[in-house]
Design a protein around this motif. Structure first.
Motif, mmCIF file in Angstrom:
data_model
loop_
_atom_site.group_PDB
_atom_site.id
_atom_site.type_symbol
_atom_site.label_atom_id
_atom_site.label_comp_id
_atom_site.label_asym_id
_atom_site.label_seq_id
_atom_site.Cartn_x
_atom_site.Cartn_y
_atom_site.Cartn_z
ATOM 1 N N LEU A 3 47.463 48.072 50.169
ATOM 2 C CA LEU A 3 46.124 47.513 50.282
ATOM 3 C C LEU A 3 45.937 46.439 49.218
ATOM 4 O O LEU A 3 46.169 46.677 48.034
ATOM 5 N N TYR A 4 45.506 45.284 49.641
ATOM 6 C CA TYR A 4 45.134 44.205 48.724
ATOM 7 C C TYR A 4 43.626 44.274 48.536
ATOM 8 O O TYR A 4 42.866 44.241 49.504
ATOM 9 N N TYR A 5 43.202 44.394 47.278
ATOM 10 C CA TYR A 5 41.799 44.654 46.983
ATOM 11 C C TYR A 5 41.318 43.798 45.824
ATOM 12 O O TYR A 5 42.116 43.230 45.066
ATOM 13 N N SER A 6 40.007 43.735 45.683
ATOM 14 C CA SER A 6 39.382 43.169 44.496
ATOM 15 C C SER A 6 38.304 44.144 44.056
ATOM 16 O O SER A 6 37.560 44.666 44.907
ATOM 17 N N PRO A 7 38.200 44.455 42.769
ATOM 18 C CA PRO A 7 37.252 45.474 42.310
ATOM 19 C C PRO A 7 35.820 45.186 42.766
ATOM 20 O O PRO A 7 35.304 44.088 42.570
ATOM 21 N N GLY A 8 35.204 46.188 43.379
ATOM 22 C CA GLY A 8 33.814 46.074 43.796
ATOM 23 C C GLY A 8 33.591 45.310 45.078
ATOM 24 O O GLY A 8 32.459 45.255 45.570
#
Length: 206
Positions: A3-8
């Motif tokens: 999973l590629y994510y960015s915090p929040g």
């Protein structure tokens, strides 16, 4: 899978769901301002759209768009987070996911955009507040959108409730959302993801 994510960001919804259903995965942080990964590679090489989430499968395929990723994970959950094909309740669950995606999520995009005028933001706030009025009534006493069991839209709504708390001056207008968010914050999957993303406010010991 990865999973590629960015915090929040909205990627928090599938991040939570992955832990809810216990699917093994890696998580790679994306700098959305520079569109680079932690190893310096361009995120556009993964997702030409430049947005999160993206889900890289073991066969190299990459899925994008939150509503689709949530459905993909739901179909692999082996639980009731997404009822099976042919069950009418499945379409109600997907209806709720798409409502959150199109009627709530996209409107918040304007509030995060520094180029949007204050006049336009005021219009968006009024509009999204009405959508949250509906959501609060639909949620009722819960504990989740579809009663006692967590389903796909619940992690997504948790993210939206967090945005609303920050961008709309609190959730006082929506008491059912307040209670829902508090319940979600007690779930191990949510606390794990918030801690992983550096967003969990731990209570001081003693």
């Amino acid at each position: 899978m990865k999973l590629y994510y960015s915090p929040g960001a909205c990627s928090q919804a599938p991040h939570i769901l992955l832990h809810e259903i216990g699917l093994s995965h890696d998580a790679t942080r994306v700098d959305l301002k520079a569109h680079v990964l932690e190893d310096g590679r361009s995120y556009y090489d993964v997702n030409p759209k430049g947005s999160v989430p993206a889900l890289e499968l073991d066969n190299g395929e990459v899925l994008t768009e939150n509503a689709v990723i949530l459905q993909y994970l739901g179909d692999r959950a082996g639980s009731d987070v997404l009822p099976g094909v042919g069950e009418f309740r499945r379409y109600r669950v997907l209806e709720a996911v798409n409502f959150i995606s199109t009627e709530l999520h996209k409107r918040f995009g304007f509030l995060f955009n520094p180029e949007v005028t204050d006049e336009m933001k005021a219009i968006v706030v009024r509009d999204v507040s009405k959508k949250l009025d509906y959501t609060d009534e639909r949620l009722g006493e819960g504990p989740f959108l579809f009663g006692d069991e967590l389903t796909l839209p619940d992690p997504y709504l948790f993210v939206i409730a967090g945005w609303a708390e920050k961008m709309l001056g609190g959730l006082q207008r929506w008491p059912n959302l307040v209670a829902f968010r508090e319940r979600m914050l007690q779930r191990p999957s949510v606390r794990h993801v918030l801690r992983f993303e550096g967003l969990l406010q731990e209570e001081p010991a003693g």
